[in-house]
Design a protein around this motif. Structure first.
Motif, PDB file in Angstrom:
ATOM      1  N   ARG A  48      34.819  32.131  26.016  1.00  0.00           N
ATOM      2  CA  ARG A  48      35.897  31.558  26.815  1.00  0.00           C
ATOM      3  C   ARG A  48      36.856  30.700  25.991  1.00  0.00           C
ATOM      4  N   ASN A  51      40.124  32.880  24.781  1.00  0.00           N
ATOM      5  CA  ASN A  51      41.372  33.075  25.540  1.00  0.00           C
ATOM      6  C   ASN A  51      41.758  31.815  26.314  1.00  0.00           C
ATOM      7  N   MET A  53      40.155  29.936  28.207  1.00  0.00           N
ATOM      8  CA  MET A  53      39.611  29.749  29.554  1.00  0.00           C
ATOM      9  C   MET A  53      38.654  28.564  29.594  1.00  0.00           C
ATOM     10  N   VAL A  56      39.789  25.345  31.316  1.00  0.00           N
ATOM     11  CA  VAL A  56      39.980  25.351  32.757  1.00  0.00           C
ATOM     12  C   VAL A  56      38.943  24.457  33.439  1.00  0.00           C
ATOM     13  N   ILE A  57      37.776  24.324  32.800  1.00  0.00           N
ATOM     14  CA  ILE A  57      36.709  23.485  33.355  1.00  0.00           C
ATOM     15  C   ILE A  57      37.049  22.019  33.112  1.00  0.00           C
ATOM     16  N   PRO A  58      36.965  21.184  34.161  1.00  0.00           N
ATOM     17  CA  PRO A  58      37.322  19.772  33.984  1.00  0.00           C
ATOM     18  C   PRO A  58      36.495  19.114  32.876  1.00  0.00           C
ATOM     19  N   VAL A  81      48.738  30.306  29.220  1.00  0.00           N
ATOM     20  CA  VAL A  81      48.988  31.466  30.070  1.00  0.00           C
ATOM     21  C   VAL A  81      49.346  32.697  29.244  1.00  0.00           C
ATOM     22  N   ARG A  84      46.313  34.133  27.546  1.00  0.00           N
ATOM     23  CA  ARG A  84      45.442  34.904  28.436  1.00  0.00           C
ATOM     24  C   ARG A  84      46.017  36.269  28.763  1.00  0.00           C
TER      25      ARG A  84
ATOM     26  N   ARG B 105      40.841  16.677  41.868  1.00  0.00           N
ATOM     27  CA  ARG B 105      39.526  16.782  41.245  1.00  0.00           C
ATOM     28  C   ARG B 105      38.777  15.463  41.205  1.00  0.00           C
ATOM     29  N   TYR B 181      43.426  33.306  36.491  1.00  0.00           N
ATOM     30  CA  TYR B 181      43.850  32.669  35.233  1.00  0.00           C
ATOM     31  C   TYR B 181      43.687  33.639  34.078  1.00  0.00           C
ATOM     32  N   ALA B 182      42.570  34.381  34.082  1.00  0.00           N
ATOM     33  CA  ALA B 182      42.283  35.278  32.960  1.00  0.00           C
ATOM     34  C   ALA B 182      43.296  36.411  32.874  1.00  0.00           C
ATOM     35  N   GLY B 184      46.340  35.786  33.060  1.00  0.00           N
ATOM     36  CA  GLY B 184      47.543  35.125  32.580  1.00  0.00           C
ATOM     37  C   GLY B 184      48.447  34.663  33.706  1.00  0.00           C
TER      38      GLY B 184
END
Ligand SMILES: Nc1ncnc2c1ncn2[C@@H]1O[C@H](COP(=O)(O)OP(=O)(O)OP(=O)(O)O)[C@@H](O)[C@H]1O
Ligand SMILES: [Mg+2]
Lengths: 258, 293
Positions: A48, A51, A53, A56-58, A81, A84, B105, B181-182, B184
């Motif tokens: 992850r 790319n 990703m 994306v996890i806090p 973006v 990805r 969040r 998201y993946a 894009g």
């Protein structure tokens, strides 16, 4: 066409927890690379980071460099973006969009990223579904919900969705772990075909699968209990499975641990 | 050594099963009896005056002892007030919920917002009316109007919309966001094109419940839209009527004719809320993926 990936000195964190440490590797274009290793050693995490990703996890962050054809994906001003779009991803569990039809699922990446003409999208949907070996099964019901397919078909739908945006690289995180042997075989065949167009990286717990499909294999392992994961060894797949240079690798692939 | 054998269900267990089953059915009956008796009463008493006259005439020039008259002005007022209240509270509520789930969040701001939403949920409706009366009508010098009523109603609607939308958004699996998201797709487009459509049915249901709740509010309207017996189709100026107000107003008049009108007003209100619910269900059905367009 596809481009080389060079990773150097990469660390990834979840908050304060360092999940992987000091990973460096080079992945050549139009090859299939397999990541193997025991559970929790950071294979998904590393995949992850390729790319963007991971972030994306806090609380998650990355240090180090990932070069795609010489350009640092983590360089200042790089749009995650756009990264990805170049590096697509297929997840462990098939995750088609439940509100969309089969057609819309495949077209999602194109549609969600801006306007295209209907005929162009039609063409891309067809080639992508053909590319994912799903066209014959769904061509008569493109308007039906994507969630109504079988698990294996859903996973191929997700592959079609990922290749529809024409990425350079395709990351697959245990794409067959929820599938039956026949669907697994279909996806393995598919990977061999896709290799001519994409660079493929696959995480798998299935040694035979790694041996069957990949050109190169990287073995990940924890440096110790509670320590971050590392790449222990990376080599041509045939070597890793016949004559690994590390004892840990041999123990793992012969099933002595993990 | 113990061995496992296949045993028959004992008599004691069967008895217990029966007992609990009976209790559950009883509880259900107790819960449903008031609902059915209210519906029955309203329908029985309301049907007498449920005619075209009622739906198309106002109460202008009709005294408590006069037959005839209707609730057209009140129906119109209620529809306008509820529509305006929805126009105010639904966008704000939706955006707040999106912020809380997708962006906040659990940060400091989102916790503060969450806290105030909880506080708002607990506001008695009459207080919302008083607030609008004090702020909008008395302090700013605005007239009593349907809009003032809509403001009070929107204060009551907002927390319900936020909470129900929030719950629906939380139900959307993270897998779907990541899948988007993946590909894009930027975050905001993911929210608009993937998250909201997935939660759509639930959000509509939540909004409908919020509307149904405020459509029957009486106290805040009394303080903000005032009363009138005539048709006022402009919600922005002058007193309006609302169905709950109409029921209240007619029910306290001393004649059977007026009381009948009150019952019919109540019936109309229930019908409007049910109709709205039906529309929501139709929308949800029309948008549901299982239909397989
Ligand atoms: N979202 C997360 N938040 C916090 N820690 C995480 C998160 N995801 C993974 N980790 C931690 O990071 C480490 C590596 O996890 P990762 O999922 O990358 O392992 P993996 O090699 O993919 O395992 P598996 O083969 O079981 O999928 C683990 O210690 C895990 O607990
Ligand atoms: Mg994993």
């Amino acid at each position: 066409m596809s481009q080389q990936i060079q990773v150097s000195g990469l660390d990834a964190y979840y908050g304060r927890h360092k999940a992987i440490e000091d990973i460096s590797m080079t992945i050549e274009p139009n090859t299939i690379t397999a990541f193997i290793g025991p559970s929790g050693c950071g294979k998904s995490t590393f995949l992850r980071t390729l790319n963007r990703m991971h972030e994306v996890i806090p609380g998650a962050r990355v240090e180090g460099k990932v070069l795609l054809d010489g350009e640092d994906l983590y360089g200042p001003g790089v749009e995650p973006v756009s990264v990805r779009r170049m590096i697509g991803m297929v997840f462990q569990r098939p995750n088609p969009f439940p509100t969309m039809s089969i057609y819309e699922n495949v077209a999602a990446g194109l549609r969600l990223n801006g306007r295209r003409s209907k005929s162009e999208v039609d063409g891309i949907v067809e080639t992508s579904l053909k590319g994912a070996n799903l066209w014959n099964e769904v061509k008569d019901r493109l308007g039906k919900p994507g969630a109504g397919l079988s698990g294996g078909q859903q996973q191929r739908l997700c592959i079609a969705r990922a290749i529809a945006v024409r990425p350079e690289v395709l990351l697959m995180d245990e794409p067959c772990s929820a599938l039956d042997p026949i669907s697994t075989l279909a996806i393995e065949d598919l990977m061999a075909e896709l290799k001519s167009k994409f660079t493929i990286i696959i995480v798998t717990h299935n040694m035979q699968q790694a041996a069957r499909v990949s050109d190169r294999t990287a073995f990940f392992n924890l440096a110790g209990q509670g320590q971050p994961g590392r790449v222990i060894e990376m080599d041509d797949t045939s070597r890793i499975f016949t004559n690994p240079s590390q004892k840990a690798t041999e123990d793992y692939i012969t099933g002595r641990f993990g | 050594m113990t061995t496992h054998t296949i045993r028959r269900v004992s008599a004691a267990r069967r008895l217990k099963d029966r007992l609990v089953q009976t209790l559950v059915y009883l509880a259900f009956a107790v819960a449903v009896i008031p609902l059915i008796s209210v519906l029955w009463l309203v329908i029985k008493n309301g049907l007498a005056r449920f005619d075209l006259d009622f739906l198309t005439h106002s109460m202008r020039g009709i005294g408590a002892r006069d037959v005839g008259g209707g609730a057209y002005h009140a129906i119109l007022g209620t529809l306008e007030q509820v529509l305006l209240a929805s126009l105010i509270s639904v966008p704000i509520g939706l955006l707040t919920a999106i912020y809380l789930v997708e962006y906040g969040r659990g940060g400091r701001l989102s916790r503060a917002i969450s806290f105030f939403v909880d506080v708002m949920t607990g506001i008695p409706s009459v207080v919302a009316g008083l607030f609008v009366l004090a702020f909008w009508v008395l302090a700013l010098g605005m007239p009593f109007s349907g809009f003032a009523g809509a403001l009070a109603l929107s204060i009551l609607m907002m927390p319900t919309v936020v909470r129900s939308t929030e719950e629906m958004l939380l139900l959307v699996p993270n897998d779907l966001r990541e899948a988007s998201y993946a590909l894009g797709v930027p975050k905001w487009r993911t929210i608009v094109k993937v998250v909201l459509p997935t939660a759509f049915t639930g959000i509509v249901t939540g909004v409908m419940l919020a509307i149904a709740r405020v459509a029957g509010e009486t106290a805040p309207l009394m303080l903000t839209v005032f009363f009138t017996d005539s048709i006022n189709s402009d919600p922005f100026s002058g007193p309006q009527m609302g169905l709950p107000l109409y029921v209240f107003d007619q029910a306290r008049r001393p004649t059977d004719i007026a009381i009948d009108r009150a019952w019919t007003g109540a019936l109309t209100l229930i019908l409007i809320v049910m109709l709205l619910n039906l529309v929501a269900r139709l929308i949800a059905w029309w948008r549901s993926p299982a239909r397989g367009r």
